[in-house]
Design an enzyme around this catalytic site. Structure first.
Site, PDB file in Angstrom:
ATOM      1  N   GLU A 169      -1.972 -10.237  -1.265  1.00 37.91           N
ATOM      2  CA  GLU A 169      -3.084  -9.405  -1.759  1.00 37.91           C
ATOM      3  C   GLU A 169      -2.781  -8.778  -3.121  1.00 37.91           C
ATOM      4  O   GLU A 169      -3.679  -8.577  -3.941  1.00 37.91           O
ATOM      5  CB  GLU A 169      -3.430  -8.307  -0.753  1.00 37.91           C
ATOM      6  CG  GLU A 169      -4.133  -8.808   0.489  1.00 37.91           C
ATOM      7  CD  GLU A 169      -3.167  -9.146   1.617  1.00 37.91           C
ATOM      8  OE1 GLU A 169      -1.942  -9.215   1.365  1.00 37.91           O
ATOM      9  OE2 GLU A 169      -3.642  -9.345   2.748  1.00 37.91           O
TER      10      GLU A 169
ATOM     11  N   MET B 243      16.400  -5.406 -18.775  1.00 37.70           N
ATOM     12  CA  MET B 243      16.143  -4.103 -19.401  1.00 37.70           C
ATOM     13  C   MET B 243      17.008  -3.013 -18.764  1.00 37.70           C
ATOM     14  O   MET B 243      17.547  -2.150 -19.460  1.00 37.70           O
ATOM     15  CB  MET B 243      14.661  -3.742 -19.290  1.00 37.70           C
ATOM     16  CG  MET B 243      14.269  -2.513 -20.087  1.00 37.70           C
ATOM     17  SD  MET B 243      14.651  -2.654 -21.856  1.00 37.70           S
ATOM     18  CE  MET B 243      13.082  -3.202 -22.503  1.00 37.70           C
TER      19      MET B 243
ATOM     20  N   PHE C  28      -5.880  -0.753  15.239  1.00 40.43           N
ATOM     21  CA  PHE C  28      -5.085  -1.860  14.710  1.00 40.43           C
ATOM     22  C   PHE C  28      -5.489  -2.142  13.255  1.00 40.43           C
ATOM     23  O   PHE C  28      -6.663  -2.276  12.944  1.00 40.43           O
ATOM     24  CB  PHE C  28      -5.298  -3.116  15.561  1.00 40.43           C
ATOM     25  CG  PHE C  28      -4.571  -4.319  15.008  1.00 40.43           C
ATOM     26  CD1 PHE C  28      -3.180  -4.354  14.956  1.00 40.43           C
ATOM     27  CD2 PHE C  28      -5.284  -5.408  14.505  1.00 40.43           C
ATOM     28  CE1 PHE C  28      -2.516  -5.443  14.422  1.00 40.43           C
ATOM     29  CE2 PHE C  28      -4.619  -6.507  13.974  1.00 40.43           C
ATOM     30  CZ  PHE C  28      -3.237  -6.526  13.933  1.00 40.43           C
ATOM     31  N   GLN C  29      -4.510  -2.242  12.383  1.00 41.19           N
ATOM     32  CA  GLN C  29      -4.714  -2.451  10.948  1.00 41.19           C
ATOM     33  C   GLN C  29      -5.612  -1.391  10.334  1.00 41.19           C
ATOM     34  O   GLN C  29      -6.395  -1.669   9.425  1.00 41.19           O
ATOM     35  CB  GLN C  29      -5.230  -3.877  10.669  1.00 41.19           C
ATOM     36  CG  GLN C  29      -4.181  -4.932  11.001  1.00 41.19           C
ATOM     37  CD  GLN C  29      -4.479  -6.295  10.400  1.00 41.19           C
ATOM     38  OE1 GLN C  29      -5.646  -6.663  10.233  1.00 41.19           O
ATOM     39  NE2 GLN C  29      -3.436  -7.039  10.071  1.00 41.19           N
TER      40      GLN C  29
ATOM     41  N   LYS D 265     -15.992  -2.807   9.467  1.00 40.63           N
ATOM     42  CA  LYS D 265     -16.385  -4.142   9.916  1.00 40.63           C
ATOM     43  C   LYS D 265     -17.777  -4.157  10.547  1.00 40.63           C
ATOM     44  O   LYS D 265     -18.531  -5.113  10.364  1.00 40.63           O
ATOM     45  CB  LYS D 265     -15.359  -4.661  10.935  1.00 40.63           C
ATOM     46  CG  LYS D 265     -15.610  -6.118  11.298  1.00 40.63           C
ATOM     47  CD  LYS D 265     -14.502  -6.694  12.161  1.00 40.63           C
ATOM     48  CE  LYS D 265     -14.772  -8.169  12.419  1.00 40.63           C
ATOM     49  NZ  LYS D 265     -13.704  -8.776  13.223  1.00 40.63           N
TER      50      LYS D 265
END
Lengths: 564, 156
Positions: A50, A474, A112-113, A162
């Protein structure tokens, strides 16, 4: 017309003219993906992470100037996207990120999630929404695009439960947006502009300080015209590379921590800073109390909060750079005497002769700066260059001949390693006709290396040039300079076989140890039409110079280092 | 630069998250909040927040600008000439001298607002600095609990 929330999301994307969306499906966003499956109006690119989806949308937005769109699911899908949001937020990139959320009835139950997406993203988005009712969805989608692209642009998150994407509702996409609390100011106050013009006419050593805002507002022609007309020299920030054009005789160079000697001395000696869409970042100013001590400051910025944030400003002008510079140019046209600044230009030219931006080339080992210059010679103006974060980024900014804005895409504000490759994918989707090269390091590239698969699957032939010094370069440089060479966890000697890695994912790979091999590899990569890794073995201990040590005054540059 | 106390009114859209946006801004950017009150403005879809903060000139200027930058912010008022009031509720055991305390409250625009079997509650409403004096003064009666409301202000 009645339709589901998921359909509304797709209809809004279509109505906004978005051609490519980047994303990754999951439980809470499945309704939307079902609608994506059914339509042909825009393309969806499945990234393999993602974070990469948001960076790709970001690269697309920076390359095209359009709003980039990414789509992720709830919970971990969203948290993976946060680095992408923060990256876009710091560099003011217009994005709309759609995230799924657990159903309304489950919000707050540790479902959940489930994660508080609006809570987490609040400090790293321009604005965000949790949609609570299907009736609000069309308006929110319209507002999201409007807020993302207007004023000082930025990312907007729309978090949709949802059940709302599954529910039916009436869809009329609003024609316009009515937000009484949000009215960006574009025009710039005429009296202030007039005062600023007077100040320019009275100055002896004025300096155009050109920032990323000039890219965002598509103001490069106006800025170049103002410089041309007045013959006032200009310095560019990291984000503004390309605005003045590499061959422009009025361009002194890039300023800041790794800016050129002449550019930093120009800033230190100027008597009038004309700041155009720049924000006096700490990497630009060095020690604030020593910064531009002789200068009055004209600060033009669309975001009032940028003005007076770090330095006191004598001529604040809130407005869009393009509009304000146009106005300035028309006011100054009859009055300016370009010869007035002749002596000043000569002083700066002498500084540049004294300590030009340079490196010591070698025949034994490839110098990273040579690679950048060589890419510039071979593809130059035609290519879009993205980068990751570290030494390679600074060398690219220093040595690539950027000729136009939106040619140079990098994470300047947040400094996100792993940005360059997915951003290159986005840029290439936005400009398929252009060669897109990600200049990266052996540290950064591994932070989104899974996108090899995305690029190979979708035939997005971006070229990754890995300036490989087997170091987190760096940080290693700072350890050399400031930590007595204690190379704590920066030695990256253990490495994958880059060629095999690229090939395993369906791309092409080249290992390069000589200049001739590099030319050949780049040529083959351009002709090959595949996603490519060019692994260039470069000098391990090369440093980025000049350097203003963190917290030091801008005029106190390290020009060379004894270990060089 | 010297730190100054400032009372700032923020008129915001009365919508979800807006308090979190404002308080998150102060937390994230390291600004102080001495007090914060919020309530809907009658007959509108707006809310009025009153924030008391302190900081030097540059910080105060940034606070005002950053507040204004929030999308739901309609207006930010940095008060100069204002009427400023704060309320305090103080609970005492019933044994304490009710009449004395009532007289004290009256000097601070208040009175006794509740009397129970074991305790009573006194109230005062005044400027913040006077409320502080009031709180100091009632301490000798050993109050059980003190609750201050935070400031509301109106430009005059």
């Amino acid at each position: 017309m009645k339709m589901s929330g998921a359909q509304m999301v797709c209809e809004a994307i279509i109505a906004e003219g978005v051609k490519t969306v980047f994303g990754y499906p999951g439980g809470a966003i499945m309704n939307v993906y079902d609608e994506i499956y059914k339509q042909n109006a825009f393309r969806h690119i499945l990234t393999r992470h993602e974070q990469a989806a948001v960076h790709a949308a970001d690269g697309y937005a920076r390359a095209t100037g359009e709003v980039g769109v990414a789509m992720v699911t709830s919970g971990p899908g969203f948290t993976n996207a946060v680095t992408g949001l923060a990256t876009a937020y710091m560099d003011s990139v217009p994005l709309v990120v759609i995230s799924g959320q657990v159903p309304l009835s489950l919000i707050g139950t540790d479902g959940f999630q489930e994660v508080d997406a609006v809570g987490i993203s609040r400090p790293c988005t321009k604005h965000n929404y949790l949609v609570r009712s299907i009736e609000d969805l069309p308006r929110i989608l319209k507002e999201a695009f409007y807020i993302a692209r207007s004023g000082r642009p930025g990312p907007v998150l729309v978090d949709i439960p949802k059940d709302i994407t599954g529910e039916l509702g009436e869809f009329v996409y609003p024609e316009s947006v009515d937000l009484p609390t949000y009215k960006p100011r574009y025009k710039g106050n005429d009296r202030q502009v007039k005062k600023a013009v007077e100040a320019i006419l009275n100055a002896k050593k004025p300096l155009l300080y050109v920032g990323g805002g000039t890219v965002l507002s598509n103001a490069y022609q106006e800025v170049r015209a103002l410089a041309e007309l007045t013959q006032i020299p200009a310095v560019e920030t990291l984000m503004a590379r390309g605005v003045m054009g590499a061959k422009n005789p009025l361009l002194v160079g890039m300023l800041g921590m790794h800016g050129s000697y002449a550019a930093n001395m120009a800033m230190s000696e100027t008597d009038l800073i004309i700041s155009l869409g720049a924000r006096f970042d700490d990497r630009v100013t060095g020690k604030l109390s020593e910064f531009a001590r002789y200068a009055d400051i004209i600060h033009i910025d669309i975001d009032p909060a940028n003005i007076g944030k770090l330095v006191d400003v004598d001529y604040p002008i809130v407005g869009d750079v393009k509009t304000v510079v146009e106005k300035m140019e028309s006011m100054i046209r009859e009055k300016v005497d370009p010869d007035r600044y002749q002596v000043w230009r000569e002083i700066l030219a002498r500084y540049d002769e004294l300590h030009p931006l340079m490196y010591h080339d070698s025949e034994e080992v490839i110098k990273p700066q040579w690679v950048i210059e060589r890419i510039g010679q071979l593809v130059g103006e035609e290519a879009i260059i993205t980068s990751d974060v570290g030494q390679h980024q600074m060398w690219a900014a220093q040595f690539y001949p950027f000729d136009r804005p939106r040619q140079w895409i990098n994470s300047g504000g947040l400094g996100t390693m792993g940005f360059g490759f997915p951003a290159a994918l986005g840029a290439k989707m936005g400009h398929p006709e252009k060669t897109v090269i990600n200049i990266t390091g052996d540290g950064s590239i591994l932070m989104n290396v899974q996108e090899l698969v995305t690029a190979a699957e979708n035939k997005i032939p971006v070229i990754n040039v890995i300036l490989n010094n087997h170091f987190l370069g760096m940080v290693r440089q700072w350890q050399t300079f400031f930590y007595d060479k204690r190379y704590s966890e920066t030695d990256l000697s253990y490495q994958p076989d880059w060629k095999m890695l690229a090939e395993a994912c369906g791309g092409a790979g080249y290992d390069v140890t000589t200049k001739a091999e590099f030319d050949q590899a780049l040529q083959s990569a351009i002709e090959g039409g595949k996603v490519t890794f060019i692994n260039v073995a470069v000098d391990r201990f090369e440093n980025v110079l000049p350097m203003v040590p963190a917290g030091g005054a801008l005029y106190n540059m390290l020009l060379e280092h004894k270990d060089q | 630069m010297d730190k100054v106390r400032r009372v700032i009114s923020v008129i915001v859209a009365n919508e979800a998250q807006v308090l979190a946006r404002v308080s998150g801004l102060f937390a994230g950017r390291g600004y102080n909040i001495d007090s914060l009150t919020v309530a809907p403005i009658p007959d509108t879809d707006l809310s009025h927040m009153t924030i008391v903060t302190r900081g030097n000139r540059r910080v105060i200027e940034q606070i005002v600008k950053q507040l204004h930058k929030l999308i739901p912010t309609f207006k930010v008022i940095e008060h100069e000439h204002m009427v400023e009031k704060e309320m305090v509720l103080v609970k005492f055991p019933i044994e304490k001298p009710l009449a004395d305390i009532q007289a004290l409250c009256q000097a601070y625009n208040g009175g006794i607002v509740n009397v129970g079997t074991e305790m009573f509650i006194a109230m005062a409403a005044d400027e913040s600095i006077r409320i502080e004096h009031f709180v100091e003064a009632v301490k000798r009666y050993h109050p059980i609990e003190i609750v201050r409301s935070g400031v509301v202000a109106m430009e005059r």
